[in-house]
Scaffold this motif. Structure first.
Motif, mmCIF file in Angstrom:
data_model
loop_
_atom_site.group_PDB
_atom_site.id
_atom_site.type_symbol
_atom_site.label_atom_id
_atom_site.label_comp_id
_atom_site.label_asym_id
_atom_site.label_seq_id
_atom_site.Cartn_x
_atom_site.Cartn_y
_atom_site.Cartn_z
ATOM 1 N N TRP A 1 0.833 -1.206 0.000
ATOM 2 C CA TRP A 1 0.000 0.000 0.000
ATOM 3 C C TRP A 1 0.864 1.252 0.000
ATOM 4 O O TRP A 1 0.629 2.188 -0.780
ATOM 5 C CB TRP A 1 -0.938 -0.002 1.211
ATOM 6 C CG TRP A 1 -1.618 1.317 1.449
ATOM 7 C CD1 TRP A 1 -1.221 2.310 2.292
ATOM 8 C CD2 TRP A 1 -2.813 1.788 0.808
ATOM 9 N NE1 TRP A 1 -2.075 3.377 2.230
ATOM 10 C CE2 TRP A 1 -3.071 3.078 1.329
ATOM 11 C CE3 TRP A 1 -3.677 1.259 -0.129
ATOM 12 C CZ2 TRP A 1 -4.169 3.853 0.929
ATOM 13 C CZ3 TRP A 1 -4.776 2.023 -0.533
ATOM 14 C CH2 TRP A 1 -5.010 3.302 -0.014
ATOM 15 N N GLU B 1 -12.602 6.367 -4.162
ATOM 16 C CA GLU B 1 -12.666 5.468 -3.006
ATOM 17 C C GLU B 1 -11.277 5.392 -2.394
ATOM 18 O O GLU B 1 -10.276 5.439 -3.113
ATOM 19 C CB GLU B 1 -13.129 4.062 -3.401
ATOM 20 C CG GLU B 1 -14.541 3.985 -3.927
ATOM 21 C CD GLU B 1 -14.951 2.557 -4.274
ATOM 22 O OE1 GLU B 1 -14.466 1.621 -3.586
ATOM 23 O OE2 GLU B 1 -15.727 2.384 -5.220
ATOM 24 N N CYS B 2 -11.218 5.250 -1.072
ATOM 25 C CA CYS B 2 -9.917 5.119 -0.398
ATOM 26 C C CYS B 2 -10.105 4.298 0.868
ATOM 27 O O CYS B 2 -10.803 4.726 1.799
ATOM 28 C CB CYS B 2 -9.348 6.497 -0.075
ATOM 29 S SG CYS B 2 -7.657 6.457 0.557
ATOM 30 N N ASP B 3 -9.498 3.103 0.889
ATOM 31 C CA ASP B 3 -9.671 2.178 2.003
ATOM 32 C C ASP B 3 -8.327 1.555 2.356
ATOM 33 O O ASP B 3 -8.083 0.377 2.075
ATOM 34 C CB ASP B 3 -10.683 1.098 1.610
ATOM 35 C CG ASP B 3 -10.934 0.108 2.742
ATOM 36 O OD1 ASP B 3 -10.780 0.498 3.916
ATOM 37 O OD2 ASP B 3 -11.269 -1.058 2.441
ATOM 38 N N PHE C 1 -7.917 1.391 -3.427
ATOM 39 C CA PHE C 1 -8.488 2.699 -3.768
ATOM 40 C C PHE C 1 -9.041 2.637 -5.189
ATOM 41 O O PHE C 1 -8.768 1.709 -5.953
ATOM 42 C CB PHE C 1 -7.434 3.806 -3.660
ATOM 43 C CG PHE C 1 -6.290 3.682 -4.626
ATOM 44 C CD1 PHE C 1 -6.350 4.244 -5.896
ATOM 45 C CD2 PHE C 1 -5.137 2.992 -4.270
ATOM 46 C CE1 PHE C 1 -5.302 4.125 -6.796
ATOM 47 C CE2 PHE C 1 -4.078 2.865 -5.158
ATOM 48 C CZ PHE C 1 -4.158 3.439 -6.428
ATOM 49 N N ASN D 1 -6.832 -3.042 -5.772
ATOM 50 C CA ASN D 1 -7.070 -3.794 -4.540
ATOM 51 C C ASN D 1 -5.770 -4.451 -4.104
ATOM 52 O O ASN D 1 -5.018 -4.978 -4.940
ATOM 53 C CB ASN D 1 -8.127 -4.873 -4.749
ATOM 54 C CG ASN D 1 -9.501 -4.289 -5.038
ATOM 55 O OD1 ASN D 1 -9.889 -3.290 -4.447
ATOM 56 N ND2 ASN D 1 -10.230 -4.906 -5.947
#
Length: 224
Positions: free
Chosen positions: A45, A83-85, A90, A107
């Motif tokens: 990440w 989106e940002c997780d 993202f 992912n």
């Protein structure tokens, strides 16, 4: 790096069951997956989201890299983070001007792609999905135009994770290994398109056009 091995390390898919993009245009999605042993979900990440890391193996990226923020890749696309997780992934729009808009999702999962239950296993898997409009560019080049480009991006990521320097653009273009890699990757996108339900003859012609685009002077061998 063994570039043949790198081509083989990536799983590619083409999906026809994408109805539209948010702009209402019919679309197709291409997907690439690769597992990197010896790293972790958090480390991967950081490598794919921190500007100082991206500048080393990918390209300089500027902007507000968080939910709803705008970003810009030097010499490439810009867009909005949708989106940002962290550290799971993202999504973002991928824009070249107002009329050329597509969508990217990344992912990141711990463990191996073929063993989703092994969350604690060594390594991490990245999956990149890019949804393109079915426009004249797609009809001419198919999934390989964007797909081979993302394959080259994974080369940079693999080299970085292995502690190896990324070759300059000039070195890459001039090398026989790069030409062989590009041709092999283009052929894999042809196969993925056919497996995904695309017309086989179109996929073969699109593959040849993609290979010729990336390798100046390349010509398909006649089967006659």
């Amino acid at each position: 790096m063994d570039y043949t091995q790198q081509v083989d390390a990536v799983t590619r898919s083409v999906f026809k069951d994408v109805v539209t993009l948010t702009n209402g245009k019919p679309a197709r999605t291409i997907s690439l997956r690769q597992t990197f042993p010896g790293t972790s979900q958090q480390h991967l990440w950081d490598v794919v989201t921190k500007p100082e890391r991206l500048a080393v193996w990918f390209a300089p990226v500027s902007g507000d890299l968080r939910m709803n923020g705008r970003y810009s890749i030097k010499g490439n696309a810009s867009g909005t983070v949708t989106e940002c997780d962290p550290p799971g992934g993202f999504a973002a729009s991928w824009e070249f001007g107002e009329s050329n808009v597509s969508a990217v999702r990344v992912n990141i999962k711990p463990g191996k792609e073929d063993d989703p239950e092994a969350a604690g296993a060594a390594g991490a898997t990245i999956e990149l999905a890019h949804t393109f409009p079915i426009d004249s560019h797609w009809k001419k080049y198919g999934p390989g135009a964007g797909g081979v480009g993302w394959d080259m991006t994974l080369v940079g990521l693999a080299l970085h994770l292995a502690g190896q320097p990324k070759p300059s653009e000039e070195e890459w273009r001039a090398s026989a290994e790069a030409a062989a890699f590009t041709k092999r990757a283009s052929e894999r996108w042809r196969d993925a398109a056919i497996a995904g339900g695309e017309d086989a003859e179109w996929a073969k012609e699109a593959c040849d056009r993609t290979t010729a685009f990336y390798i100046p002077g390349w010509e398909a061998k006649s089967t006659k």
